[in-house]
Motif scaffolding. Structure first.
Motif, PDB file in Angstrom:
ATOM      1  N   LEU A 175      11.146 -78.377  19.981  1.00  0.00           N
ATOM      2  CA  LEU A 175      11.010 -77.108  19.350  1.00  0.00           C
ATOM      3  C   LEU A 175      11.761 -77.042  18.011  1.00  0.00           C
ATOM      4  O   LEU A 175      11.091 -76.813  16.854  1.00  0.00           O
ATOM      5  CB  LEU A 175      11.716 -75.840  20.063  1.00  0.00           C
ATOM      6  CG  LEU A 175      11.252 -74.746  19.419  1.00  0.00           C
ATOM      7  CD1 LEU A 175       9.826 -74.166  19.161  1.00  0.00           C
ATOM      8  CD2 LEU A 175      11.961 -73.423  20.466  1.00  0.00           C
ATOM      9  N   GLU A 176      12.806 -77.629  17.833  1.00  0.00           N
ATOM     10  CA  GLU A 176      13.456 -77.655  16.674  1.00  0.00           C
ATOM     11  C   GLU A 176      12.737 -78.540  15.713  1.00  0.00           C
ATOM     12  O   GLU A 176      12.840 -78.005  14.284  1.00  0.00           O
ATOM     13  CB  GLU A 176      15.126 -77.971  16.760  1.00  0.00           C
ATOM     14  CG  GLU A 176      15.853 -76.967  17.286  1.00  0.00           C
ATOM     15  CD  GLU A 176      15.595 -75.296  16.946  1.00  0.00           C
ATOM     16  OE1 GLU A 176      15.700 -75.507  15.523  1.00  0.00           O
ATOM     17  OE2 GLU A 176      15.327 -74.500  17.581  1.00  0.00           O
TER      18      GLU A 176
ATOM     19  N   LYS B  35       9.712 -76.938  14.485  1.00  0.00           N
ATOM     20  CA  LYS B  35      10.023 -75.833  13.516  1.00  0.00           C
ATOM     21  C   LYS B  35      10.347 -76.268  12.033  1.00  0.00           C
ATOM     22  O   LYS B  35      10.153 -75.475  11.188  1.00  0.00           O
ATOM     23  CB  LYS B  35      11.077 -74.736  14.348  1.00  0.00           C
ATOM     24  CG  LYS B  35      10.565 -73.963  15.233  1.00  0.00           C
ATOM     25  CD  LYS B  35      11.670 -73.000  15.899  1.00  0.00           C
ATOM     26  CE  LYS B  35      12.213 -72.073  15.036  1.00  0.00           C
ATOM     27  NZ  LYS B  35      13.222 -71.114  15.946  1.00  0.00           N
TER      28      LYS B  35
ATOM     29  N   SER C 236       0.912 -79.293  20.197  1.00  0.00           N
ATOM     30  CA  SER C 236       2.028 -78.880  21.338  1.00  0.00           C
ATOM     31  C   SER C 236       1.413 -78.561  22.551  1.00  0.00           C
ATOM     32  O   SER C 236       0.149 -77.865  22.814  1.00  0.00           O
ATOM     33  CB  SER C 236       2.862 -77.749  21.071  1.00  0.00           C
ATOM     34  OG  SER C 236       3.719 -77.430  22.025  1.00  0.00           O
TER      35      SER C 236
ATOM     36  N   LEU D   9       4.875 -75.463  23.953  1.00  0.00           N
ATOM     37  CA  LEU D   9       5.546 -74.760  22.919  1.00  0.00           C
ATOM     38  C   LEU D   9       4.626 -73.192  22.629  1.00  0.00           C
ATOM     39  O   LEU D   9       3.610 -73.643  21.804  1.00  0.00           O
ATOM     40  CB  LEU D   9       6.171 -75.276  21.986  1.00  0.00           C
ATOM     41  CG  LEU D   9       7.051 -76.420  22.075  1.00  0.00           C
ATOM     42  CD1 LEU D   9       7.392 -77.380  20.815  1.00  0.00           C
ATOM     43  CD2 LEU D   9       8.362 -76.060  22.964  1.00  0.00           C
TER      44      LEU D   9
ATOM     45  N   SER E 181       4.672 -68.123  19.082  1.00  0.00           N
ATOM     46  CA  SER E 181       5.524 -67.463  18.610  1.00  0.00           C
ATOM     47  C   SER E 181       6.928 -67.915  18.359  1.00  0.00           C
ATOM     48  O   SER E 181       7.587 -67.638  17.526  1.00  0.00           O
ATOM     49  CB  SER E 181       5.749 -66.186  19.536  1.00  0.00           C
ATOM     50  OG  SER E 181       6.111 -66.519  20.728  1.00  0.00           O
ATOM     51  N   ARG E 182       7.206 -69.040  19.181  1.00  0.00           N
ATOM     52  CA  ARG E 182       8.300 -69.920  18.972  1.00  0.00           C
ATOM     53  C   ARG E 182       8.213 -70.886  17.720  1.00  0.00           C
ATOM     54  O   ARG E 182       9.217 -71.123  17.160  1.00  0.00           O
ATOM     55  CB  ARG E 182       8.835 -70.550  20.342  1.00  0.00           C
ATOM     56  CG  ARG E 182       8.833 -69.395  21.374  1.00  0.00           C
ATOM     57  CD  ARG E 182       9.487 -70.218  22.531  1.00  0.00           C
ATOM     58  NE  ARG E 182      10.944 -70.185  22.186  1.00  0.00           N
ATOM     59  CZ  ARG E 182      11.880 -71.016  22.728  1.00  0.00           C
ATOM     60  NH1 ARG E 182      11.580 -71.574  23.919  1.00  0.00           N
ATOM     61  NH2 ARG E 182      13.294 -70.969  22.448  1.00  0.00           N
ATOM     62  N   LEU E 183       6.952 -71.246  17.552  1.00  0.00           N
ATOM     63  CA  LEU E 183       6.712 -72.547  16.453  1.00  0.00           C
ATOM     64  C   LEU E 183       6.608 -71.722  15.074  1.00  0.00           C
ATOM     65  O   LEU E 183       7.040 -72.231  14.085  1.00  0.00           O
ATOM     66  CB  LEU E 183       5.448 -73.229  16.894  1.00  0.00           C
ATOM     67  CG  LEU E 183       5.461 -74.122  17.999  1.00  0.00           C
ATOM     68  CD1 LEU E 183       4.131 -74.568  18.427  1.00  0.00           C
ATOM     69  CD2 LEU E 183       6.321 -75.209  17.502  1.00  0.00           C
TER      70      LEU E 183
ATOM     71  N   SER F 253       6.813 -67.917  14.106  1.00  0.00           N
ATOM     72  CA  SER F 253       7.359 -66.751  13.477  1.00  0.00           C
ATOM     73  C   SER F 253       8.021 -66.965  12.161  1.00  0.00           C
ATOM     74  O   SER F 253       8.906 -67.825  12.205  1.00  0.00           O
ATOM     75  CB  SER F 253       8.143 -65.961  14.645  1.00  0.00           C
ATOM     76  OG  SER F 253       7.306 -65.644  15.759  1.00  0.00           O
TER      77      SER F 253
ATOM     78  N   HIS G 114      -1.112 -67.580  17.347  1.00  0.00           N
ATOM     79  CA  HIS G 114       0.266 -66.600  17.280  1.00  0.00           C
ATOM     80  C   HIS G 114      -0.320 -65.276  17.023  1.00  0.00           C
ATOM     81  O   HIS G 114      -1.423 -64.953  16.380  1.00  0.00           O
ATOM     82  CB  HIS G 114       0.917 -66.921  15.970  1.00  0.00           C
ATOM     83  CG  HIS G 114       2.188 -66.312  15.459  1.00  0.00           C
ATOM     84  ND1 HIS G 114       2.025 -65.112  14.913  1.00  0.00           N
ATOM     85  CD2 HIS G 114       3.458 -66.827  15.734  1.00  0.00           C
ATOM     86  CE1 HIS G 114       3.533 -64.811  14.774  1.00  0.00           C
ATOM     87  NE2 HIS G 114       4.259 -65.617  15.215  1.00  0.00           N
TER      88      HIS G 114
ATOM     89  N   GLU H 134      -1.175 -65.938  23.512  1.00  0.00           N
ATOM     90  CA  GLU H 134      -0.289 -67.047  24.221  1.00  0.00           C
ATOM     91  C   GLU H 134       0.245 -66.749  25.730  1.00  0.00           C
ATOM     92  O   GLU H 134       0.379 -65.565  25.828  1.00  0.00           O
ATOM     93  CB  GLU H 134       0.907 -67.257  23.262  1.00  0.00           C
ATOM     94  CG  GLU H 134       1.947 -66.244  23.085  1.00  0.00           C
ATOM     95  CD  GLU H 134       3.042 -66.665  22.087  1.00  0.00           C
ATOM     96  OE1 GLU H 134       2.644 -67.548  21.217  1.00  0.00           O
ATOM     97  OE2 GLU H 134       4.108 -66.103  22.294  1.00  0.00           O
TER      98      GLU H 134
ATOM     99  N   ASP I 190       2.697 -68.786  28.822  1.00  0.00           N
ATOM    100  CA  ASP I 190       3.285 -70.057  29.125  1.00  0.00           C
ATOM    101  C   ASP I 190       2.163 -71.365  29.889  1.00  0.00           C
ATOM    102  O   ASP I 190       1.459 -70.786  30.683  1.00  0.00           O
ATOM    103  CB  ASP I 190       4.522 -69.852  30.096  1.00  0.00           C
ATOM    104  CG  ASP I 190       5.590 -69.335  29.292  1.00  0.00           C
ATOM    105  OD1 ASP I 190       5.907 -70.125  28.128  1.00  0.00           O
ATOM    106  OD2 ASP I 190       6.215 -68.483  29.706  1.00  0.00           O
TER     107      ASP I 190
END
Ligand code: NAI
Length: 322
Positions: A102-103, A106, A126, A129, A132-134, A136, A164, A192, A194
């Motif tokens: 993720l980091e 991002k 991905s 992932l 919304s985490r990638l 935002s 997203h 999205e 999981d």
């Protein structure tokens, strides 16, 4: 954002030249798109270009190369790049294929956000992932989505498009059109979730497979046969919902006849397995009897799987209903 821009071949940037990046590069080139292949590790790009050349030549020899151009024609469309700005310059679509972290992703999308204009689609490969985490907080969030391929993408055409909450509908439409143009089979998720759709289905199957083996109901080898010689035979052509529809006088008739039985069985499903300990050892040993887990045997079996998938893809295209 401008209207769909893929009526004529244009530029695509593939960021990350590992297993998935190479497959995307081959798919885009097969449809006549110019591809710039970028990697943070320049030696990886050289290695990727070599391996793409070998694979395309071998596909051409076996008459399995996609697209209307020959291998040399397609290879001439793919160039390596060691500068990310240069890679995305003029691109209409950027396909990110860096490791599932993720980091890292991002940081990369933040970097891309700072250098792209408002015409390009930023698409992540991905597997799990969430958008919304990638994406935002990105200035170009409207242009971002996940386009999740299935390994190996050259032979398995499905691509899950996951937006997203702020992704513009035009971004999804453009990516859908692009995926169709390169011969893939895109599906749209409206929001999205999981695991997206594919891994939710896959994990449901794996979970029950594991429980049946762990409880000693069936051996690991026989469990795999239930899928490969049973359910899987028809799932390559029709999905579970159409299976229901065809296995009775239509869907409502199926629900009428079988819903009580299905609910009875579903209530007997056990908890989420741990996938460890004695059960994992038992399954591992059984799998190693069939395919020893050294690199040579695993690679040979993967090659055989890919040849099967290639033949299946050909059969499916021949058997398309009129
Ligand atoms: P990989 O490890 O084979 O390749 C990743 C590449 O990214 C490497 O060449 C690495 O040098 C490069 N890289 C690392 N950091 C970078 C950066 N900041 N900028 C540019 N390049 C960078 O990984 P793989 O298997 O190709 O996976 C890529 C993505 O595709 C992951 O998100 C994965 O979840 C997804 N995916 C993978 C599937 C699989 O079965 N391998 C199937 C579907 C999706």
């Amino acid at each position: 954002m401008a209207s769909p821009a893929f009526s004529a071949p244009g530029g695509v940037a593939v960021v990350g030249s590992g297993l998935i990046g190479r497959s995307w590069a081959m798919l885009f080139a097969s449809a006549g798109f110019k591809v710039k292949l970028y990697d943070v590790e320049p030696r990886q790009v050289t290695h990727a270009l070599d391996s793409i050349r070998k694979e395309m030549k071998s596909l051409e020899q076996s008459d399995s190369l996609k697209g209307s151009l020959g291998a040399e024609g397609q290879l001439s469309l793919i160039s390596g790049c060691s500068d990310i700005r240069e890679a995305v310059e003029g691109a209409l679509h950027v396909q990110e294929c860096v490791p599932e972290n993720l980091e890292l992703k991002k940081q990369l999308f933040a970097q891309l956000d700072g250098i792209v204009g408002d015409q390009v689609v930023l698409s992540s490969s991905s597997s799990c992932l969430l958008p919304s985490r990638l994406f935002s907080g990105l200035v170009h969030v409207k242009q971002c989505l996940v386009a999740h391929p299935v390994n190996p993408p050259y032979y398995v055409p499905l691509v899950e498009l996951v937006p997203h909450p702020e992704t513009a509908p035009a971004t999804v439409d453009r990516t859908y059109a692009l995926m169709r143009k390169i011969g893939q089979s895109p599906v749209r998720l409206t929001k999205e979730v999981d695991g997206f759709a594919l891994n939710r289905l896959q994990y449901a199957v794996i979970s029950e497979a594991w429980r049946l083996v762990e409880e000693g109901v069936v051996s690991p080898g026989d469990l795999d046969l239930v899928m490969s010689d049973g359910l899987g035979m028809r799932y390559a052509f029709i999905g579970p919902l159409e299976t229901m529809h065809l296995n009775a006088e239509g869907m409502l008739s199926y629900c009428d006849r079988y819903s009580e039985g299905m609910k009875h069985v579903l209530k007997t499903f056990g908890p989420i397995p741990e996938f460890s300990g004695a059960a994992a050892e038992k399954v591992h040993q059984a799998m190693c009897v069939k395919v020893p887990d050294d690199p040579e045997h695993l690679a040979a079996r993967r090659e055989w799987r890919d040849r099967c998938l290639m033949r299946l893809a050909r059969l499916k295209s021949q058997l398309q209903p009129q």
